[in-house]
Write a protein that holds these residues in place. Structure first.
Motif, short mmCIF file in Angstrom:
data_model
loop_
_atom_site.label_atom_id
_atom_site.label_comp_id
_atom_site.label_asym_id
_atom_site.label_seq_id
_atom_site.Cartn_x
_atom_site.Cartn_y
_atom_site.Cartn_z
N VAL A 64 8.34 -6.36 -12.73
CA VAL A 64 8.80 -4.97 -12.85
C VAL A 64 8.19 -4.38 -14.11
N VAL A 65 7.49 -3.25 -13.98
CA VAL A 65 6.83 -2.62 -15.12
C VAL A 65 7.37 -1.21 -15.30
N VAL A 66 7.89 -0.93 -16.51
CA VAL A 66 8.35 0.41 -16.86
C VAL A 66 7.53 0.90 -18.05
N ASN A 67 7.50 2.22 -18.24
CA ASN A 67 6.78 2.73 -19.40
C ASN A 67 7.64 2.62 -20.65
N GLN A 68 7.12 3.10 -21.77
CA GLN A 68 7.81 2.95 -23.05
C GLN A 68 9.19 3.61 -23.04
N ALA A 69 9.33 4.67 -22.22
CA ALA A 69 10.62 5.38 -22.14
C ALA A 69 11.59 4.70 -21.18
N GLY A 70 11.13 3.64 -20.49
CA GLY A 70 12.00 2.94 -19.55
C GLY A 70 11.93 3.45 -18.13
N LYS A 71 10.97 4.32 -17.82
CA LYS A 71 10.82 4.86 -16.46
C LYS A 71 9.97 3.91 -15.63
N LEU A 72 10.43 3.61 -14.42
CA LEU A 72 9.72 2.67 -13.55
C LEU A 72 8.32 3.17 -13.24
N ARG A 73 7.31 2.29 -13.48
CA ARG A 73 5.94 2.60 -13.10
C ARG A 73 5.58 1.94 -11.79
N PHE A 74 5.84 0.64 -11.66
CA PHE A 74 5.56 -0.05 -10.39
C PHE A 74 6.25 -1.40 -10.37
N ILE A 88 0.85 -1.20 0.00
CA ILE A 88 0.00 0.00 0.00
C ILE A 88 0.87 1.24 0.00
N ALA A 89 1.91 1.24 0.88
CA ALA A 89 2.80 2.40 0.95
C ALA A 89 3.51 2.62 -0.38
N PHE A 90 3.98 1.53 -1.00
CA PHE A 90 4.66 1.66 -2.30
C PHE A 90 3.70 2.19 -3.36
N ASP A 91 2.45 1.63 -3.35
CA ASP A 91 1.46 2.09 -4.33
C ASP A 91 1.16 3.57 -4.14
N LEU A 92 1.06 3.99 -2.85
CA LEU A 92 0.76 5.40 -2.58
C LEU A 92 1.91 6.29 -3.04
N GLN A 93 3.16 5.89 -2.72
CA GLN A 93 4.30 6.68 -3.17
C GLN A 93 4.36 6.74 -4.70
N ASN A 94 4.11 5.59 -5.33
CA ASN A 94 4.12 5.53 -6.78
C ASN A 94 3.01 6.40 -7.36
N ARG A 95 1.83 6.33 -6.71
CA ARG A 95 0.70 7.12 -7.19
C ARG A 95 0.95 8.62 -7.02
N MET A 96 1.62 8.99 -5.91
CA MET A 96 1.92 10.40 -5.68
C MET A 96 2.81 10.95 -6.79
N SER A 97 3.81 10.17 -7.18
CA SER A 97 4.69 10.63 -8.26
C SER A 97 3.92 10.67 -9.59
N GLN A 98 3.00 9.70 -9.77
CA GLN A 98 2.20 9.70 -11.00
C GLN A 98 1.28 10.90 -11.05
N LEU A 99 0.75 11.29 -9.86
CA LEU A 99 -0.20 12.41 -9.83
C LEU A 99 0.44 13.70 -10.33
N GLU A 100 1.72 13.90 -9.98
CA GLU A 100 2.40 15.11 -10.45
C GLU A 100 2.34 15.19 -11.98
N THR A 101 2.65 14.08 -12.62
CA THR A 101 2.65 14.05 -14.09
C THR A 101 1.23 14.16 -14.63
N GLU A 102 0.31 13.38 -14.05
CA GLU A 102 -1.05 13.33 -14.58
C GLU A 102 -1.78 14.65 -14.40
N TYR A 103 -1.57 15.32 -13.23
CA TYR A 103 -2.22 16.61 -13.04
C TYR A 103 -1.61 17.67 -13.96
N GLY A 104 -0.30 17.54 -14.22
CA GLY A 104 0.31 18.43 -15.20
C GLY A 104 -0.31 18.24 -16.57
N ASP A 105 -0.51 16.97 -16.95
CA ASP A 105 -1.17 16.67 -18.23
C ASP A 105 -2.59 17.21 -18.25
N LEU A 106 -3.28 17.09 -17.09
CA LEU A 106 -4.66 17.57 -17.01
C LEU A 106 -4.72 19.08 -17.20
#
Length: 561
Positions: free
Chosen positions: A462-472, A132-150
């Motif tokens: 281990v899952v990374v995006n197309q650019a090779g950045k760690l997602r989760f 849960i803690a890892f998911d939350l930390q991962n989600r927090m970093s994702q939110l920065e990008t996603e809210y920027g996109d929004l």
């Protein structure tokens, strides 16, 4: 060297401080040499000294003293009163008819319960909270990008509206200018006609003035006035200016027209989430079946079967600890074709390209090979690295897992043909994304172009995006069917962007969504499953052992719409 402070010195007797420790008093927690044992025993005769060998220290149970009978130990336990008691207490009227148990037995059961609770906390609850803690930390970093996109999307939409409004304003102003010019031209023409008439009238007036002062009777009688002509006034021509009728827009109505924010409302639940459709044209939404169903079983004849790859909905490639790769009919279960590796080694992994060609990695030969028209062509040869897992992407590239010589490093390399395009090895902090060592690792590409790797040593996906950045990272879900640590092998994805990976030790398949949230297990009579793949209809094929035979089973786990 001071024997009391030196970490390098051997342990000394606590009494004489010179002789080497050989014994230990579990009652007083004192280290003793053999010569000092007797001295210690008579030092306090009120205690029941339990002297044991130093290697067996702290092995003697320490019973509590009885608070009612001095110098007596409470070696029994009254279940009704829930208290320890000595022999004298047990025989008294206070505990008559009560259930009495040995305190050692009660403490043993208590310790087993504590161990069980500790194990649950350590193996189930704490790892879950870690997830849960890892998911939350991962989600927090994702939110920065996603809210920027929004914010960018809203700004772009506003700019689009501004452009459309500017175009509309320009169009309306052009129409206004055209209407103005037309009306001005009409009025100017009318004004010219009026001015000409006024000039004629003035001439008429002057002519009549002359006649009024003449004595010439013949001129007076011959004059003809145009008065009646001029009495017929011209038709009035005064065009009106059109009005601009603006539509009054309420704030709420304007928000609806422009667009609004909407969000999914989630109650927090462990390892579950709703899958959101991908951008563009999403695939039809399919629901998971309540109970997966085995449709077909194919007996392969392999001694060890590791890998499967669907060529089509009718044929499937297989490989194992054998130099021969076999193509089977899914419906008939018959062998259609066999291809032997160029080197005679068994392939480490196989995949099928978009064009239907078979690709395999030869770890011992350091090559990646492609089979076209039953002819083998070497497309990649490595130096100082060994290829392991391989997959073909939606763009036609190859993703290859490789280990360095000595198995000190692991990385993923993207190839276009024989050309290296991308290397994925470290996260943003410079730490390795993947564990190193000679272990099983498999790779696939998801529908959102994420790169998913099952790491058999780290027991992690281990899952990374197309650019090779760690997602989760996904480390399994508890409770597992056999309550064993997560041990992933083969990995694949389906049309809903689910990630599916076999759990070799727990005899099941994990289904997780594209964001790493656990969806469900498929625990359908599997035994030591290894490779798996998906056909175009989202049927699952799993290689496993059945009755000491390596087979492939076809499983329907999703409604087809």
């Amino acid at each position: 060297m001071d024997p009391r402070t030196s970490a390098q010195d051997i342990m000394r007797c606590d009494l004489c401080e010179t002789a080497v420790v050989q014994m230990h008093c579990d009652t007083c927690l004192v280290n003793l040499c053999t010569a000092c044992v007797g001295k210690h025993m008579i030092s306090d005769e009120s205690k029941d000294h339990k002297v044991v060998k130093f290697q067996s220290r702290k092995s003697t149970p320490i019973y509590p003293g009885c608070k009612y009978h001095d110098k007596e130990r409470s070696e029994m336990y009254c279940n009704q009163c829930d208290i320890p008691a000595c022999v004298y207490c047990i025989t008294s009227d206070q505990h008559q008819g009560h259930k009495i148990l040995p305190l050692m037995q009660v403490c043993k059961e208590k310790k087993e319960k504590v161990i069980e609770e500790r194990n649950e906390l350590n193996e189930t609850i704490y790892p879950t909270f870690q997830d849960i803690a890892f998911d939350l930390q991962n989600r927090m970093s994702q939110l920065e990008t996603e809210y920027g996109d929004l914010s960018t999307a809203i700004t772009k939409h506003g700019e689009d509206w501004h452009r459309e409004i500017d175009k509309l304003v320009k169009k309306l102003k052009a129409e206004v200018d055209e209407m103005k010019n037309t009306q001005l031209q009409t009025l100017q023409k009318h004004l010219d006609e009026i001015n000409k008439t006024m000039s004629n009238i003035k001439d008429e007036i002057e002519s009549l003035e002359i006649v009024t002062v003449t004595n010439d009777m013949s001129k007076l009688l011959s004059v003809e006035s145009n008065l009646y002509t001029y009495r017929d006034l011209p038709k009035k021509n005064m065009p009106s200016v059109p009005k601009f009728i603006s539509e009054k827009i309420e704030v709420d109505d304007f928000s609806k027209l422009f667009g609004s924010l909407s969000s999914d409302k989630h109650g927090y639940s462990m390892k579950t989430t709703q899958k959101s459709p991908e951008a563009g044209s999403p695939p039809p939404v399919k629901q998971l079946l309540d109970e997966p169903e085995t449709v077909t079983t194919i007996d392969t004849g392999f001694g060890v079967l590791n890998n499967v790859a669907c060529l089509s909905d009718e044929e499937i490639w297989t490989s194992g600890h054998d130099s021969t790769m076999k193509l089977y009919s899914i419906n008939q279960g018959s062998l259609h074709k066999s291809i032997t590796t160029k080197s005679g080694n068994w392939p480490d992994d196989i995949a099928v390209t978009k064009s239907g060609d078979l690709v395999y990695t030869d770890t011992s030969d350091r090559t990646v090979n492609i089979v076209k028209n039953e002819k083998i062509k070497e497309v990649i040869r490595l130096q100082k690295w060994k290829p392991r897992g391989v997959c073909s992407t939606s763009s036609g590239d190859l993703l290859v897992i490789m280990d360095s010589d000595g198995y000190k490093q692991t990385k993923v390399v993207r190839y276009s043909g024989s050309t290296e395009k991308q290397t994925i090895q470290f996260d943003e902090k410079g730490q390795p994304l993947y564990s190193s060592g000679q272990y099983n690792r498999y790779i696939t590409e998801n529908g959102n172009l994420d790169i998913c790797l099952s790491d058999g040593k780290a027991n992690t996906v281990v899952v990374v995006n197309q650019a090779g950045k760690l997602r989760f990272r996904y480390t399994g879900h508890t409770p597992a069917p056999k309550n064993q640590p997560f041990n992933p092998r083969g990995i694949t994805t389906d049309s809903q962007s689910h990630i599916l990976t076999v759990d070799y030790i727990n005899d099941c398949v994990h289904i997780i969504d594209k964001d790493g949230q656990f969806v469900r297990y498929i625990d359908h009579g599997l035994y030591y499953p290894w490779g798996l793949c998906i056909d175009t209809n989202d049927n699952l094929f799993v290689a496993h052992t059945k009755n000491d035979t390596e087979v492939i089973i076809k499983i329907e786990y999703m409604h087809i719409k």
